[in-house]
Design a protein around this motif. Structure first.
Motif, short mmCIF file in Angstrom:
data_model
loop_
_atom_site.label_atom_id
_atom_site.label_comp_id
_atom_site.label_asym_id
_atom_site.label_seq_id
_atom_site.Cartn_x
_atom_site.Cartn_y
_atom_site.Cartn_z
N TRP A 5 70.17 43.11 -9.65
CA TRP A 5 70.60 41.75 -10.22
C TRP A 5 69.38 41.08 -9.98
O TRP A 5 68.85 40.35 -11.14
CB TRP A 5 71.93 41.20 -9.38
CG TRP A 5 71.96 39.67 -9.89
CD1 TRP A 5 72.51 39.20 -10.93
CD2 TRP A 5 71.61 38.58 -8.99
NE1 TRP A 5 72.64 37.77 -10.78
CE2 TRP A 5 72.11 37.40 -9.72
CE3 TRP A 5 71.22 38.32 -7.77
CZ2 TRP A 5 71.79 36.19 -9.23
CZ3 TRP A 5 71.00 37.16 -7.24
CH2 TRP A 5 71.38 35.99 -7.95
N MET A 6 68.68 40.79 -8.98
CA MET A 6 67.57 40.00 -8.72
C MET A 6 66.33 40.27 -9.48
O MET A 6 65.48 39.72 -10.00
CB MET A 6 67.13 40.35 -7.12
CG MET A 6 68.03 39.63 -6.30
SD MET A 6 67.78 37.73 -6.17
CE MET A 6 66.00 37.72 -5.45
N MET A 7 66.15 41.83 -9.62
CA MET A 7 64.97 42.19 -10.68
C MET A 7 65.11 41.75 -11.94
O MET A 7 64.37 40.94 -12.58
CB MET A 7 64.94 43.49 -10.81
CG MET A 7 64.43 44.29 -9.68
SD MET A 7 62.61 43.71 -9.21
CE MET A 7 61.88 44.61 -10.53
N ARG A 8 66.46 41.46 -12.62
CA ARG A 8 66.74 40.97 -13.83
C ARG A 8 66.64 39.68 -14.03
O ARG A 8 66.01 39.03 -14.93
CB ARG A 8 68.26 41.33 -14.22
CG ARG A 8 68.39 43.06 -14.84
CD ARG A 8 69.84 43.13 -15.56
NE ARG A 8 70.84 42.62 -14.80
CZ ARG A 8 71.62 43.52 -13.93
NH1 ARG A 8 71.26 44.75 -13.88
NH2 ARG A 8 72.72 43.07 -13.20
N LEU A 9 67.03 38.93 -12.83
CA LEU A 9 66.87 37.41 -12.66
C LEU A 9 65.46 37.14 -12.80
O LEU A 9 64.91 36.08 -13.50
CB LEU A 9 67.48 36.86 -11.49
CG LEU A 9 67.51 35.40 -11.20
CD1 LEU A 9 68.55 34.71 -12.25
CD2 LEU A 9 68.18 35.05 -10.10
#
Length: 304
Positions: free
Chosen positions: A296-300
């Motif tokens: 999720w953090m990588m996509r964000l």
């Protein structure tokens, strides 16, 4: 810092907050039948006469739930950041894509490289965490243990047991990334909805955690016992049971091989799998959440 650094740091910190209560039980089970007693300064002075025998006794007060959390909360955030950043860079160096790797052999090697690099943080963090968790003195904190170890032995003391820790990390994280990528590629489909993708990430992350810990658990048992050996511990009175947390001769610590041999001689092969059940539950939950937070953090961060 890069996106994978911050994604790794955040996921590592979240994992510690979720998994520490079960990790405390796992560490106390691994350490053996006696836990060291410490002074308020953090100095280890001797073994407790009886270790906690039931699950309830591991949580004898509310503070026990977060005992030993400080060091890993800071340390494992940094460890995860180094781990994922090194993994991604190594896989890129191998001419493969971290987002969709094509070679599982390269994934394993990149994971092992990440685990080896993270040893710089994991060795002192594990030592502090394990000593805090097996301590029966509620006044003992991560900071008092750091202060006492530094006063006695300097930075070398913080890396005691570092050899077996580095082997454990390199081998274990190789399987960690391999299992995650293998299972994700096996169950993923281009038609998956966001909800289905999230569920599969949780399941693959949990599976990766269980496989990793199952592969390294005997090494982790030995590492825990090496790092929680007592300093200048008095021997039990004659007739009392000798434990692996005692020094065996002239106040000297046992080597890693000696700790493993003594464990096997005293308690049989089963000692190397003590606590595996509770560890597997913890591993599934923590790593499912860690991978979900990381993805999720990588996509964000890629969108910003």
């Amino acid at each position: 810092m890069s996106a994978d650094f911050w994604a790794g740091y955040t996921s590592g910190a979240v994992g510690i907050l979720i998994g520490n209560p079960l990790d405390l039980v796992k560490t106390r089970l691994q350490a053996g039948n006696a836990a060291p007693q410490t002074e308020p300064t953090g100095a280890v002075i001797g073994p407790a006469r009886a270790a906690p025998q039931s699950f309830r006794q591991h949580f004898d007060r509310a503070g026990t739930l977060v005992k030993g959390t400080t060091a890993p909360l800071l340390g494992y955030g940094a460890l995860n950041a180094i781990l994922f950043m090194t993994y991604n860079r190594t896989l890129t160096f191998f001419n493969d894509s971290p987002e969709l790797p094509t070679s599982l052999a390269k994934v394993w090697c990149a994971g092992a490289a990440g685990g080896l690099a993270s040893f710089v943080v994991s060795a002192p963090t594990e030592l502090i965490k394990c000593r805090a968790q097996v301590s029966t003195d509620h006044a003992t904190s991560s900071w008092t243990i750091v202060r006492d170890v530094w006063k006695r032995e300097g930075i070398r003391g913080l890396y005691y047991g570092g050899g077996i820790t580095s082997i454990r990390d390199a081998y274990g994280y190789g399987w960690f990334f391999w299992t995650y990528e293998w299972s994700k590629q096996a169950v993923s489909s281009p038609t998956d909805t966001d909800r289905e993708t999230a569920i599969k990430v949780l399941l693959c992350g949990g599976l990766a955690g269980v496989v990793t810990w199952a592969s390294i658990f005997p090494l982790d048992v030995v590492k825990t016992r090496v790092q929680t050996q007592l300093i200048n511990a008095p021997l039990y009175r004659e007739g009392e049971r000798e434990t692996l947390l005692q020094h065996q001769a002239h106040g000297k610590r046992l080597s890693t091989l000696q700790v493993a041999q003594k464990a096997y001689q005293a308690e049989g092969a089963g000692v190397f799998f003590r606590g595996l059940g509770i560890c597997s539950i913890r591993a599934f939950v923590v790593n499912a959440v860690q991978w979900a937070v990381y993805e999720w953090m990588m996509r964000l961060l890629r969108q910003t």
